[in-house]
Design an enzyme around this catalytic site. Structure first.
Site, mmCIF file in Angstrom:
data_model
loop_
_atom_site.group_PDB
_atom_site.id
_atom_site.type_symbol
_atom_site.label_atom_id
_atom_site.label_comp_id
_atom_site.label_asym_id
_atom_site.label_seq_id
_atom_site.Cartn_x
_atom_site.Cartn_y
_atom_site.Cartn_z
ATOM 1 N N PHE A 45 0.650 -0.961 0.537
ATOM 2 C CA PHE A 45 0.204 0.056 -0.053
ATOM 3 C C PHE A 45 0.635 1.557 0.044
ATOM 4 C CE2 PHE A 45 -2.342 3.476 3.218
ATOM 5 C CZ PHE A 45 -3.361 3.171 1.970
ATOM 6 N N ALA A 46 1.267 2.397 -1.001
ATOM 7 C CA ALA A 46 1.814 3.123 -1.526
ATOM 8 C C ALA A 46 1.489 4.640 -1.329
ATOM 9 C CB ALA A 46 2.454 2.766 -2.413
ATOM 10 N N ILE A 64 7.742 1.712 2.310
ATOM 11 C CA ILE A 64 6.551 1.088 1.684
ATOM 12 C C ILE A 64 6.784 -0.665 2.074
ATOM 13 C CG2 ILE A 64 5.094 0.617 -0.280
ATOM 14 C CD1 ILE A 64 4.405 3.246 0.741
ATOM 15 N N THR A 65 6.439 -0.849 2.872
ATOM 16 C CA THR A 65 6.557 -2.408 3.687
ATOM 17 C C THR A 65 5.965 -3.263 2.154
ATOM 18 O OG1 THR A 65 5.243 -1.490 5.904
ATOM 19 C CG2 THR A 65 5.403 -3.476 5.206
ATOM 20 N N GLU A 121 0.867 4.171 10.458
ATOM 21 C CA GLU A 121 -0.605 4.501 10.397
ATOM 22 C C GLU A 121 -1.163 5.072 11.089
ATOM 23 O OE1 GLU A 121 -2.074 -0.181 9.671
ATOM 24 O OE2 GLU A 121 -0.353 -0.137 8.663
#
Ligand SMILES: Cc1cc2nc3c(=O)[nH]c(=O)nc-3n(C[C@H](O)[C@H](O)[C@H](O)COP(=O)(O)OP(=O)(O)OC[C@H]3O[C@@H](n4cnc5c(N)ncnc54)[C@H](O)[C@@H]3O)c2cc1C
Length: 390
Positions: free
Chosen positions: A122-123, A156-157, A364
């Site tokens: 998710f970027a 970004i994970t 988050e």
């Protein structure tokens, strides 16, 4: 909501066993090699972990929010890298598609994500747009039946291993608000997308995180999530709303594990002729950890049930993320204290968790951003309005 209580209890008890017998013994290897071993990835895929939150119609388990948080609290009792490996597919990397994707988009990607064959990322974050995500600068300009994306995403994970990126980009350069932003599904291999080398991080070894570069990246217009321009930020907020409850659960599992480890240690470590767990000042640390863990668990379960009942949990989700991530930091600190010098030495799980869980208060939504959300929404509920950030 739990759909079938006895079947789900069985799921949780096999998960508990798997964490204890298969994952915890491999933690040191993950830390050492900075990756989750491929045989474990395959096992987790075979056990359906990647599809927990993907609906059954697309090959997932379709867990309710309550089921998801209960499972997350079990899985996250092992090194955070294991759950981070599956975590984008059970969270931010698939959720935009699940929430707002067209049936064609779901058919194309979700079954492979549920099987763990395709890893999502998710970027949203950019070098100049972190907490203020609406300030993002990545542009998407229409060119026939494609859009051309240009910009840089950072932190970004799973980017280094992802095959599908949910990329937030501005489709309306004249609208600098959230309404100018659209969400794109960008596949690795689409021309113009590349990922940088993984960052070296304070913790969470085995969970790769990197920049994503978009340079003249051509993406079919059909890959706008939901097929509609300008809806991207709304989608992102839906994703984060659910994810904040999920993440709160992922903060609670490590806290449970750390307390278990600290209790085991303090009951066998002897000083002044007796186990240190017999000293009341050590017992106070145990009591404070246990109390806060139970409080977080209850709050998360209540919010998950409210979400499953269709209630608006925007405020509650923020409270869950804020409380559980801060709680986990306090538990980590107390557990290091209970171990004495051993808690500071590499090789003990608590030393590793102490570093790993620091991230929870940052991503988050930082704790400060959640404090602002919680305060503003609470004031608004009381019928007043104050200026500032939404
Ligand atoms: C390992 C890792 C993985 C991540 N994974 C992802 C991912 O997969 N996808 C993604 O999109 N992003 C990801 N992120 C990004 C993460 O969400 C951001 O780092 C986070 O939102 C904070 O943004 P920032 O780092 O730019 O900090 P900043 O926004 O620059 O904040 C710096 C400080 O200022 C404070 N601050 C900022 N604004 C305010 C305000 N209005 N009031 C009070 N205080 C304020 C913050 O709380 C913080 O203390 C990841 C980050 C890391 C480190």
């Amino acid at each position: 909501m739990i759909r079938d209580a006895s079947a789900f209890e069985q799921t949780l008890s096999s998960l508990r066993r798997y964490v204890k017998e298969r994952l915890i013994p491999r933690e040191a290897e993950v830390e050492e090699r900075d990756e989750v071993p491929e045989d474990i990835v395959q096992e987790m895929a075979g056990l359906g972990f990647f599809g927990w939150s993907i609906p059954e119609a697309w090959g997932g388990t379709g867990m309710t929010t309550e089921e998801l948080v209960l499972a997350a609290m079990e899985l996250s009792q092992a090194s955070v890298a294991f759950r981070a490996r599956v975590g984008t597919n059970t969270g931010i990397g698939s959720e935009a598609l699940v929430a707002d994707g067209t049936p064609e988009q779901k058919d194309r990607y979700l079954p492979r994500m549920a099987r763990g064959e395709l890893t999502g990322a998710f970027a949203l974050t950019e070098p100049e747009a972190g907490s203020d995500a609406v300030a993002l600068k990545t542009r998407a300009v229409r060119d026939g039946d494609h859009f051309v994306l240009d910009g840089t995403k950072c932190f970004i994970t799973n980017a280094p291993i992802a095959g599908l990126f949910t990329v937030m980009a501005r489709t309306d350069p004249t609208d600098l608000t959230a309404r100018g932003i659209s969400a794109f599904l960008v596949e690795r291999g689409m021309p113009g997308l590349s990922t940088a080398a993984p960052y070296r991080k304070m913790g969470q070894a085995g969970s790769p995180v990197s920049e994503v570069h978009l340079q003249g990246c051509r993406v079919p217009a059909a890959n706008i999530i939901g097929g509609q321009e300008g809806m991207g930020f709304k989608t992102a907020m839906k994703v984060l709303n659910k994810q904040r409850i999920h993440l709160a659960a992922l903060c609670t599992g490590p806290a449970i594990r750390m307390l278990d480890e600290a209790i085991a240690w303090t009951c066998q470590r002897r000083q002044f002729g007796r186990p240190v767990a017999e000293f009341q000042l050590v017992q106070a640390l145990i009591a404070d950890c246990q109390t806060e863990i139970q409080a977080a668990r209850a709050l998360i379960l209540q919010t998950a049930r409210q979400r499953d009942d269709g209630e608006d949990v925007t405020l509650q989700a923020s409270i869950c993320k804020y409380f559980a991530s801060e709680m986990c930091g306090r538990v980590a600190d107390r557990c290091v204290q209970m171990l004495g010098g051993t808690g500071f030495i590499q090789g003990h799980p608590i030393e590793r968790f102490y570093r790993d869980v620091r991230l929870f208060r940052l991503y988050e939504g930082t704790s400060q951003i959640h404090q602002l959300n919680i305060a503003r929404r609470t004031i608004a509920k009381a019928g007043f309005q104050v200026g500032g950030r939404d």
